[in-house]
Design a protein around this motif. Structure first.
Motif, mmCIF file in Angstrom:
data_model
loop_
_atom_site.group_PDB
_atom_site.id
_atom_site.type_symbol
_atom_site.label_atom_id
_atom_site.label_comp_id
_atom_site.label_asym_id
_atom_site.label_seq_id
_atom_site.Cartn_x
_atom_site.Cartn_y
_atom_site.Cartn_z
ATOM 1 N N UNK A 123 46.350 -4.769 69.326
ATOM 2 C CA UNK A 123 45.460 -5.931 69.484
ATOM 3 C C UNK A 123 45.199 -6.540 68.115
ATOM 4 N N UNK A 124 46.276 -6.850 67.409
ATOM 5 C CA UNK A 124 46.161 -7.229 65.998
ATOM 6 C C UNK A 124 46.079 -8.732 65.756
ATOM 7 N N UNK A 125 46.197 -9.556 66.783
ATOM 8 C CA UNK A 125 46.061 -10.986 66.585
ATOM 9 C C UNK A 125 47.213 -11.575 65.799
ATOM 10 N N UNK A 126 46.951 -12.700 65.111
ATOM 11 C CA UNK A 126 48.026 -13.399 64.401
ATOM 12 C C UNK A 126 47.580 -13.966 63.066
ATOM 13 N N UNK A 127 46.407 -13.614 62.592
ATOM 14 C CA UNK A 127 45.832 -14.264 61.419
ATOM 15 C C UNK A 127 46.285 -13.630 60.101
ATOM 16 N N UNK A 128 47.146 -12.620 60.182
ATOM 17 C CA UNK A 128 47.493 -11.853 58.990
ATOM 18 C C UNK A 128 48.488 -12.553 58.072
ATOM 19 N N UNK A 129 49.431 -13.290 58.653
ATOM 20 C CA UNK A 129 50.541 -13.817 57.868
ATOM 21 C C UNK A 129 50.570 -15.343 57.979
ATOM 22 N N UNK A 130 50.287 -16.063 56.913
ATOM 23 C CA UNK A 130 50.318 -17.535 56.982
ATOM 24 C C UNK A 130 51.737 -18.062 56.982
ATOM 25 N N UNK A 131 51.940 -19.165 57.712
ATOM 26 C CA UNK A 131 53.205 -19.887 57.599
ATOM 27 C C UNK A 131 53.297 -20.510 56.210
ATOM 28 N N UNK A 132 54.487 -20.573 55.684
ATOM 29 C CA UNK A 132 54.691 -21.071 54.321
ATOM 30 C C UNK A 132 55.377 -22.443 54.317
ATOM 31 N N UNK A 133 55.137 -23.194 53.267
ATOM 32 C CA UNK A 133 55.784 -24.484 53.083
ATOM 33 C C UNK A 133 57.238 -24.319 52.656
ATOM 34 N N UNK A 134 57.491 -23.269 51.894
ATOM 35 C CA UNK A 134 58.851 -23.011 51.433
ATOM 36 C C UNK A 134 59.346 -24.012 50.411
ATOM 37 N N UNK A 135 58.485 -24.372 49.450
ATOM 38 C CA UNK A 135 58.837 -25.390 48.451
ATOM 39 C C UNK A 135 58.525 -24.881 47.048
ATOM 40 N N UNK A 136 59.134 -25.492 46.031
ATOM 41 C CA UNK A 136 58.812 -25.110 44.644
ATOM 42 C C UNK A 136 57.334 -25.353 44.338
ATOM 43 N N UNK A 137 56.717 -24.374 43.690
ATOM 44 C CA UNK A 137 55.320 -24.483 43.301
ATOM 45 C C UNK A 137 54.342 -23.870 44.275
ATOM 46 N N UNK A 138 54.824 -23.413 45.421
ATOM 47 C CA UNK A 138 53.904 -22.842 46.411
ATOM 48 C C UNK A 138 53.242 -21.564 45.898
ATOM 49 N N UNK A 139 53.866 -20.921 44.936
ATOM 50 C CA UNK A 139 53.318 -19.675 44.400
ATOM 51 C C UNK A 139 52.196 -19.898 43.387
#
Length: 321
Positions: A123-139
């Motif tokens: 029952x862990x839900x879905x809030x753990x891992x955000x979707x990423x933009x996958x672009x330079x500078x996201x880090x």
């Protein structure tokens, strides 16, 4: 000791499963990697639920709130009091690292110990891992995938990426605290699922020019001081201090697959389970709550998945007989 059930996740649905197991005389343990209802705790501080309080109730325990739609702090109080007043067997700040089937029981390894169980409920839900933009500078440190408090962004140039409730709430709150807001929306308009009392507010702010919005747009690069945005009509560079990339979250699919749970081979990644029992293709492992929807994170909520607790415990009791 071999528990009848180990429940992974101490959110509302995990708590509901514990309550049901307790009522039916089954031994159980709830394992939560953070505080009680960890996901709700990490919601924005000023969040107000879309659902009314009675639809967030579990085990027919009344949820009384000041307004029809409760706040985050009221929900935290409600679920915490349920857990403590019922003396639920819950271990907090203990993350589950691995679940393995050993003959007739499961071995559940955590960051602190190892437990054995006849059945496992995820029952862990879905809030753990955000979707990423996958672009330079996201880090860069200026980029966040979670939003907490608007005060932090006062007086700053903030780009909010997304068109759903989380993005629109953040844009409006930060604007009201004095941030200069730019919305970057992939589609042609603000999302249709945005709360009905919020959607007109943000559209009015955009139309009057208080909030800048780019539609059919994507950020292509982030630097320390700027953003590059590409729309269907132009490519521009704007000055920027912070980016809130609130484009959704996803379940921990790797964790499910390691347990042997099959996922659909399309982009929805829906886990395999029986709709009447909630048992997965791995006998003895059950799913409860929003995790059942895979990438369709809008499909299951507290109000329509709280019934999973009774369904699962009923099945476990029948399997024992």
């Amino acid at each position: 000791m071999i528990y009848d059930i180990v429940i992974i996740g101490g959110g509302p649905i995990g708590i509901a499963c514990g309550l049901e197991a307790q009522k039916k005389g089954l031994s159980y343990l709830i394992l939560e990697k953070g505080p009680i209802v960890n996901s709700l705790y990490n919601y924005p501080v000023n969040m107000q639920f879309f659902s009314s309080s009675e639809r967030l109730e579990i085990d027919e325990i009344p949820f009384i709130s000041k307004e029809a739609k409760p706040s985050r702090i009221e929900a935290l109080e409600y679920y915490r009091r349920i857990a403590t007043s019922n003396n639920l067997n819950i271990h907090l700040f203990e993350k589950v690292e691995n679940v393995a089937k050993n003959d007739d029981f499961f071995s559940v390894k955590t960051s602190k110990d190892t437990y054995q169980a006849k059945n496992v409920i995820v029952a862990t839900g879905f809030y753990d891992i955000p979707n990423k933009l996958g672009i330079p500078g996201e880090e860069l440190a200026k980029v966040a995938h979670y939003y907490k408090d608007p005060h932090f962004y006062a007086g700053q140039r903030v780009a909010v990426v997304g068109a759903s409730n989380s993005a629109i709430d953040a844009a409006l709150e930060c604007w009201r605290k004095g941030a200069e807001i730019t919305l970057v929306i992939r589609g042609k308009s603000v999302g249709d699922r945005v709360k009905y009392w919020v959607r007109p507010d943000v559209i009015n702010r955009i139309e009057e020019g208080s909030i800048k919005a780019y539609y059919n747009a994507n950020i292509t690069q982030i630097t320390a001081t700027t953003l590059n945005i590409k729309t269907d009509q132009e490519e521009i560079t704007i000055d920027n201090d912070f980016v809130l990339a609130l484009i959704g979250y996803r379940p921990n699919f790797t964790f499910l697959e390691k347990m042997g749970i099959r996922l659909s081979d399309n982009e929805k990644r829906i886990p395999s389970y029986h709709e009447e029992t909630m048992e997965t293709n791995v006998k003895g492992i059950f799913l409860a709550g929003v995790i059942c929807g895979g990438m369709e994170t809008h499909k299951w909520f507290i109000e329509n998945s709280r019934i999973h607790a009774k369904m699962i415990v009923k099945t476990i009791l029948e399997n024992q007989n």
